[in-house]
Design an enzyme around this catalytic site. Structure first.
Site, PDB file in Angstrom:
ATOM      1  CE1 TYR A  27       5.578  -3.004  -6.717  1.00 30.50           C
ATOM      2  CE2 TYR A  27       7.490  -4.431  -6.743  1.00 30.50           C
ATOM      3  CZ  TYR A  27       6.768  -3.384  -7.288  1.00 30.50           C
ATOM      4  OH  TYR A  27       7.247  -2.729  -8.402  1.00 30.50           O
ATOM      5  CD  GLU A  28       1.469  -1.862   1.217  1.00 27.24           C
ATOM      6  OE1 GLU A  28       0.374  -2.365   1.529  1.00 27.24           O
ATOM      7  OE2 GLU A  28       1.616  -0.649   1.011  1.00 27.24           O
ATOM      8  CB  SER A  29       1.540  -8.376  -2.530  1.00 27.71           C
ATOM      9  OG  SER A  29       2.574  -8.012  -3.432  1.00 27.71           O
TER      10      SER A  29
END
Lengths: 303, 255
Positions: free
Chosen positions: B50-52
């Site tokens: 995920y981008e996080s």
């Protein structure tokens, strides 16, 4: 360094005209600090963060902001950031300048700021329209291969960063677990850092697990112990995101008038975080507590 | 035939694009459900990033956003964003990226930034987030979006995420990796030809060529043999409804 209260820290760290980074990526958003900033009545702040979210929407609606540097402006998992949109589309309550990147573009800027680099190259932006609308995003020749062009961005050093962590010692050596986002880069890039933590712990706790210490004390100027300081966002292992609040904000922020009424009740209508929590009620906060799920302890060895 | 919604069909079709060896950069919402469906059906080894900065997430419940704590708990690792984008995405360790947006054009360029003029927008959208670098650095990108003329203009108002730019050669000259592979809508599935232009490869049950032409802002072409998109199986529907989105946050009622 001494641990201070939020009012003292914000008043001591922040001046009108400053660029301000309020940390976090969905996780560990310093809402308590944001509300104190609104209460102190700033009106010319330049807001910085990859993901301006509800707390930035609140600062914009309250008239605190004149510029926003960002890469994704939305209500995470819900939809639009309505006060931000009103400011950009219609100049309500007043115009805000925007300075826009992609996530990697903005986090690279903070990383360059944290490392005191003049610029950083990155494999993004070519083929997009961002270089056309943002003069900070430039395309240069690779000095080692003239056949290749590469995008570069300049460093970003916010005047003030307010970042949250789960725990720190009294000196401000901060430990974070879960999603870090660009918290560490921002803290290392900023001139002045306010650190807000769920709990201040003894130095021996920090020293028992040094790999988890991501912000060192010499980067930190003020330490504030503020339990539930990230509500309605979350602190991994302490409490979950209060998703009802994110859904409510989508309704509340539908008009500027309703937004101001919410700020009157929940920000100006309380003295500090403690009153805010009392107003929320214990039941709502207890509902956000996760089950326990400990990491396996590591043996650092005794030498 | 199973009773399904448009969104459920799109999720099931997107899940088929994912292989057991793939590493995928997941978006929240429908792409997230598609990835989790693939992981529970044909691609148990699928790695979700995920981008996080959560790597190989194994969420125990539907994440509310890409920064949700369930993506960090039980992940293989959690890294700062600049490392996730640098070590994993930019360095070429991610096979597939999911993208969405308000507009997509015939070359697969996507706009999630602004409708109208950038400096005087009609609608200000959230912006790139990680979409620009996902589009530039993964081996292939997949798009899931409702199909309407407004969403499928011949040319987007703003290129947030480059597709084949002005054609496949244009993308290569810029040194970009990969490119858009499939666009899955509530009407059809499109792929990209040798010139980097979108064309229809399958129509969903009950959808005509005319329906697709009416909902597309240019004269879109069709494969020599247009297939019918397979409908979700009973097991896929059960997984979506009972395990992946039990409250119907993303799938309830369809589009």
């Amino acid at each position: 360094m001494t641990v201070v209260d939020m009012e003292t820290a914000i008043d001591g760290a922040l001046s009108d005209g400053d660029s301000l980074y309020l940390g976090g990526f969905t996780h560990l958003i310093p809402f308590a600090a944001g509300h104190e900033i609104i209460r102190q009545g700033y009106d010319d702040l330049h807001l910085v963060r990859a993901t301006p979210d509800l707390v930035y929407d609140q600062l914009i609606a309250a008239g605190c902001a004149t510029a926003v540097t960002f890469s994704w402006a939305g209500n995470p998992g819900v939809g639009s950031l309505r006060a931000f949109r009103r400011a950009v589309e219609d100049g309500v309550p007043h115009e805000v300048e925007i300075d826009e990147y992609s996530h990697f573009g903005l986090t690279s800027r903070l990383s360059a700021g944290a490392r005191d680099l003049p610029f950083v190259p990155l494999r993004t932006f070519l083929g997009s329209d961002y270089p056309e609308v943002n003069d900070n995003i430039r395309v240069v020749e690779n000095p080692y291969d003239p056949d290749e062009e590469v995008a570069v961005v300049p460093p970003l050093k916010p005047d003030v960063a307010v970042v949250s962590a789960q725990r720190a010692d009294e000196d401000g050596n901060a430990q974070i677990w879960g999603i870090q986002g660009e918290i560490v880069e921002a803290a290392m890039a900023a001139d002045t850092v306010v650190l807000t933590v769920e709990e201040v712990v003894d130095e021996s706790v920090v020293r028992s697990d040094p790999n988890r210490t991501v912000i060192p004390d010499d980067a930190v100027d003020f330490v504030v112990e503020e339990p539930f300081g990230a509500h309605p966002s979350y602190a991994q292992g302490f409490y979950d995101r209060d998703n009802d609040a994110y859904l409510e904000w989508d309704e509340v922020s539908g008009t500027h008038e309703d937004t101001l009424a919410w700020l009157d009740e929940w920000v100006h209508g309380v003295e500090n975080r403690r009153e805010y929590m009392e107003k929320l009620g214990a039941e709502r906060l207890l509902d956000l507590l996760p089950k326990r799920n400990y990491a396996t302890p590591v043996d650092m060895g005794g030498y | 035939m199973a009773d399904y919604t448009d969104t459920e069909l799109m999720i099931a079709r997107a899940a088929q694009e994912l292989g057991d060896d793939d590493t995928v950069l997941v978006g929240v919402g429908v792409p997230n459900i598609a990835c989790n469906l693939a992981k529970r059906t044909g691609a148990p080894g699928l790695r979700m990033i995920y981008e996080s900065g959560t790597v190989d997430s194994d969420p125990s419940s539907l994440p509310l956003s890409i920064g949700d704590p369930v993506l960090a708990s039980n992940a293989r690792s959690v890294v700062p964003m600049v490392d996730g984008f640098g070590y994993y995405l930019q360095a070429g360790r991610i096979d597939v990226g999911f993208l969405g947006g308000a507009q997509i054009d015939k070359h697969g360029n996507i706009n999630s930034t602004v409708i109208g003029d950038y400096d005087d927008p009609d609608v200000r959208l959230p912006g790139s987030g990680g979409a620009c670098e996902i589009a530039s650095n993964t081996e292939r990108t997949l798009v899931i979006t409702p199909h309407s003329e407004r969403r499928f203009p011949e040319e987007v108002d703003f290129v947030t995420s480059p597709g084949y730019v002005g054609g496949r050669e244009g993308r290569e000259e810029l040194g970009l990796r990969g490119g858009p592979e499939a666009v899955i809508t509530d009407k059809a599935v499109m792929e990209f030809d040798d010139a980097g232009e979108m064309y229809v490869t399958s129509l969903h049950p009950g959808v005509s060529r005319e329906d697709v032409r009416d909902a597309t802002g240019w004269d879109i072409s069709f494969a020599d043999e247009v297939a019918e998109t397979p409908v979700p199986t009973d097991e896929e529907l059960r997984l979506i409804r009972e395990e992946l989105d039990p409250d119907g946050v993303y799938t309830g009622g369809g589009e």
